[in-house]
Design an enzyme around this catalytic site. Structure first.
Site, PDB file in Angstrom:
ATOM      1  N   ASP A 198      49.969  75.172  43.004  1.00 50.62           N
ATOM      2  CA  ASP A 198      50.150  76.083  41.872  1.00 50.62           C
ATOM      3  C   ASP A 198      51.518  76.750  41.954  1.00 50.62           C
ATOM      4  O   ASP A 198      52.294  76.729  41.004  1.00 50.62           O
ATOM      5  CB  ASP A 198      49.050  77.163  41.875  1.00 50.62           C
ATOM      6  CG  ASP A 198      47.669  76.537  41.875  1.00 50.62           C
ATOM      7  OD1 ASP A 198      47.345  75.825  40.929  1.00 50.62           O
ATOM      8  OD2 ASP A 198      46.926  76.750  42.865  1.00 50.62           O
ATOM      9  N   GLU A 232      49.470  67.646  43.420  1.00 53.38           N
ATOM     10  CA  GLU A 232      50.193  67.460  42.159  1.00 53.38           C
ATOM     11  C   GLU A 232      51.706  67.394  42.360  1.00 53.38           C
ATOM     12  O   GLU A 232      52.363  66.452  41.939  1.00 53.38           O
ATOM     13  CB  GLU A 232      49.836  68.615  41.212  1.00 53.38           C
ATOM     14  CG  GLU A 232      50.641  68.599  39.943  1.00 53.38           C
ATOM     15  CD  GLU A 232      49.932  69.174  38.745  1.00 53.38           C
ATOM     16  OE1 GLU A 232      48.695  69.344  38.779  1.00 53.38           O
ATOM     17  OE2 GLU A 232      50.613  69.448  37.744  1.00 53.38           O
TER      18      GLU A 232
HETATM   19  O1  TRH Z   1      49.075  71.931  48.305  1.00 52.27           O
HETATM   20  P1  TRH Z   1      48.481  70.986  47.337  1.00 52.27           P
HETATM   21  O2  TRH Z   1      47.283  70.314  47.791  1.00 52.27           O
HETATM   22  O3  TRH Z   1      48.187  71.725  45.976  1.00 52.27           O
HETATM   23  C1  TRH Z   1      47.030  71.495  45.212  1.00 52.27           C
HETATM   24  C2  TRH Z   1      47.326  70.631  44.023  1.00 52.27           C
HETATM   25  O4  TRH Z   1      48.400  71.117  43.249  1.00 52.27           O
HETATM   26  C3  TRH Z   1      46.107  70.519  43.172  1.00 52.27           C
HETATM   27  O5  TRH Z   1      46.398  69.778  42.000  1.00 52.27           O
HETATM   28  C4  TRH Z   1      45.615  71.893  42.803  1.00 52.27           C
HETATM   29  O6  TRH Z   1      44.485  71.791  42.043  1.00 52.27           O
HETATM   30  C5  TRH Z   1      45.341  72.664  44.053  1.00 52.27           C
HETATM   31  O7  TRH Z   1      46.521  72.742  44.833  1.00 52.27           O
HETATM   32  C6  TRH Z   1      44.845  74.051  43.769  1.00 52.27           C
HETATM   33  O8  TRH Z   1      49.537  69.830  46.995  1.00 52.27           O
HETATM   34  P2  TRH Z   1      50.867  69.823  46.119  1.00 52.27           P
HETATM   35  O9  TRH Z   1      50.545  69.946  44.672  1.00 52.27           O
HETATM   36  O10 TRH Z   1      51.587  68.627  46.515  1.00 52.27           O
HETATM   37  O11 TRH Z   1      51.683  71.094  46.561  1.00 52.27           O
HETATM   38  C7  TRH Z   1      52.368  71.177  47.763  1.00 52.27           C
HETATM   39  C8  TRH Z   1      53.667  71.939  47.565  1.00 52.27           C
HETATM   40  O12 TRH Z   1      54.207  72.291  48.817  1.00 52.27           O
HETATM   41  C9  TRH Z   1      54.738  71.119  46.849  1.00 52.27           C
HETATM   42  O13 TRH Z   1      55.475  71.964  45.981  1.00 52.27           O
HETATM   43  C10 TRH Z   1      55.635  70.647  47.974  1.00 52.27           C
HETATM   44  C11 TRH Z   1      55.554  71.825  48.895  1.00 52.27           C
HETATM   45  N1  TRH Z   1      55.856  71.562  50.308  1.00 52.27           N
HETATM   46  C12 TRH Z   1      56.935  72.189  50.889  1.00 52.27           C
HETATM   47  O14 TRH Z   1      57.675  72.914  50.183  1.00 52.27           O
HETATM   48  N2  TRH Z   1      57.184  71.991  52.213  1.00 52.27           N
HETATM   49  C13 TRH Z   1      56.421  71.180  52.992  1.00 52.27           C
HETATM   50  O15 TRH Z   1      56.695  71.045  54.188  1.00 52.27           O
HETATM   51  C14 TRH Z   1      55.311  70.513  52.389  1.00 52.27           C
HETATM   52  C15 TRH Z   1      54.453  69.610  53.195  1.00 52.27           C
HETATM   53  C16 TRH Z   1      55.047  70.736  51.044  1.00 52.27           C
END
Ligand code: TRH
Length: 368
Positions: free
Chosen positions: A17, A260
């Site tokens: 989010d 996402e």
């Molecule tokens: O963390 P998530 O599983 O988020 C989820 C999804 O968005 C899902 O659709 C939603 O319903 C739920 O949350 C509530 O996975 P996502 O979307 O990939 O988000 C991870 C974020 O973290 C992304 O912006 C990339 C960031 N990130 C970093 O900045 N540094 C890191 O080291 C890693 C591993 C990720």
């Protein structure tokens, strides 16, 4: 063109989010000159992605965006001209009441899906049940009849420059791993350990740390440390900034992503990836996975497409077939070529932030 934007972000769990809202806020400010205030309910989680955030401050400006803490005793100094309610997070009632005097352009930004129904629901209005207000559902997506994907205008150029500067190893397979902790981490790591080719698996510190510790039988394993088993070298990285994470994706031969935002960043990396959707009731996530594969796989040669499809289903359903890792590694050259081409084609579409700007402009004009 209205310039003041309020984006409301409630962090349900995980990082998606805030990950999406922060990227959007940044892009509206940097590329479109908007004045953006981002309301976040959980500054501590946001702090993982935004290391420069001061979690004590009720309001602060970070990289040109005002970040305001959305607390239970919510107070605000006026309604913005454009209001984005991220992922149906429900605006504070006092804010909605205040909107009546001068209704803003009110947008509900929805989750991303490649399912066909998205095109029908994108930009559908929804009148408020009691008040003279209307919000519009905005659906990101992969086709021209959706709201598009988040992509900074120079993203692929920066990626290309970075990838040209990195000398990749012919010997070693470089993999990044970000997944939900219930995934079959042990099966995957042991398949990697049994690989013909050395595998370097880079794992940003997250809820995955626990299953990785269990795999190595070492409860003390932490960020900055490396463990080996067979052909596998696993390295725990600190949780990266969003731009650091992008670079990690750009530098790898294969990226495991989830949710996402990391999913789409893996697409933009133009490298093979395995996506694990966020688990939802009634197997909705499997439907989402299938819709995406049906969209993304055509034009990839049949054998590689079959292997990639089967691996995705095995990984998401937590039923990895014994030989699937070996098969996947053999299909990687074809998948790599295909993903690079697909990223290029998708980048020809209008990005999501620009589509929001276009929508707001058209909406304003239709009201005159
Ligand atoms: O963390 P998530 O599983 O988020 C989820 C999804 O968005 C899902 O659709 C939603 O319903 C739920 O949350 C509530 O996975 P996502 O979307 O990939 O988000 C991870 C974020 O973290 C992304 O912006 C990339 C960031 N990130 C970093 O900045 N540094 C890191 O080291 C890693 C591993 C990720």
């Amino acid at each position: 063109m209205p310039k003041q934007w309020d984006i409301f972000c409630r962090i349900v769990d995980n990082f998606g989010d805030i990950g999406v809202c922060w990227r959007l806020a940044q892009q509206l400010y940097r590329e479109h000159g908007m004045q953006v205030r981002l309301w976040i309910d959980d500054l501590a989680v946001a702090n993982r992605l935004l290391p420069n955030l001061d979690v004590q401050l009720p309001q602060q400006v970070l990289d040109g965006v005002t970040i305001a803490h959305w607390t239970a005793d919510f107070a605000f100094d006026g309604v913005a001209e454009v209001v984005v309610e991220a992922f149906a997070c429900e605006l504070p009632e006092s804010y909605v009441q205040a909107m009546v005097a001068k209704p803003p352009v009110w947008i509900n930004l929805d989750y991303l899906s490649a399912e066909a129904w998205v095109e029908t629901f994108h930009l559908q209005p929804s009148p408020h049940p009691r008040l003279p207000l209307k919000k519009t559902f905005f659906f990101p997506g992969f086709t021209e009849h959706t709201g598009g994907l988040l992509r900074e205008h120079d993203l692929l150029t920066r990626r290309d420059t970075y990838q040209q500067s990195v000398v990749s190893s012919e010997q070693e397979l470089r993999v990044s791993l970000f997944a939900y902790p219930q995934a079959e981490i042990a099966s995957l790591l042991s398949a990697m350990a049994g690989s013909e080719r050395p595998v370097l698996c880079l794992i940003p510190e997250s809820s995955l740390l626990e299953p990785v510790r269990q795999f190595f039988g070492d409860a003390s394993l932490q960020a900055g440390e490396t463990r080996t088993q067979g052909a596998l070298t696993a390295s725990i990285l600190p949780f990266l900034s969003q731009s650091g994470y992008d670079q990690l994706l750009w530098s790898c031969d294969l990226n495991f992503v989830r949710g996402e935002d990391s999913w789409i960043r893996a697409v933009w990396a133009g490298r093979p990836f395995v996506w694990q959707p966020y688990v939802q009731a009634e197997d909705t996530h499997i439907i989402k996975l299938q819709a995406f594969l049906e969209f993304f796989l055509p034009e990839l040669e049949t054998e590689a497409a079959g292997i990639w499809h089967a691996f995705h289903h095995g990984w998401t359903r937590m039923q990895l077939a014994p030989d699937s890792w070996r098969q996947l590694t053999h299909a990687l050259p074809a998948i790599r070529q295909h993903t690079a081409k697909k990223a290029q084609t998708l980048a020809e579409q209008v990005d999501m932030a620009s589509q929001l700007i276009i929508f707001v402009r058209n909406f304003q004009q239709s009201q005159v």
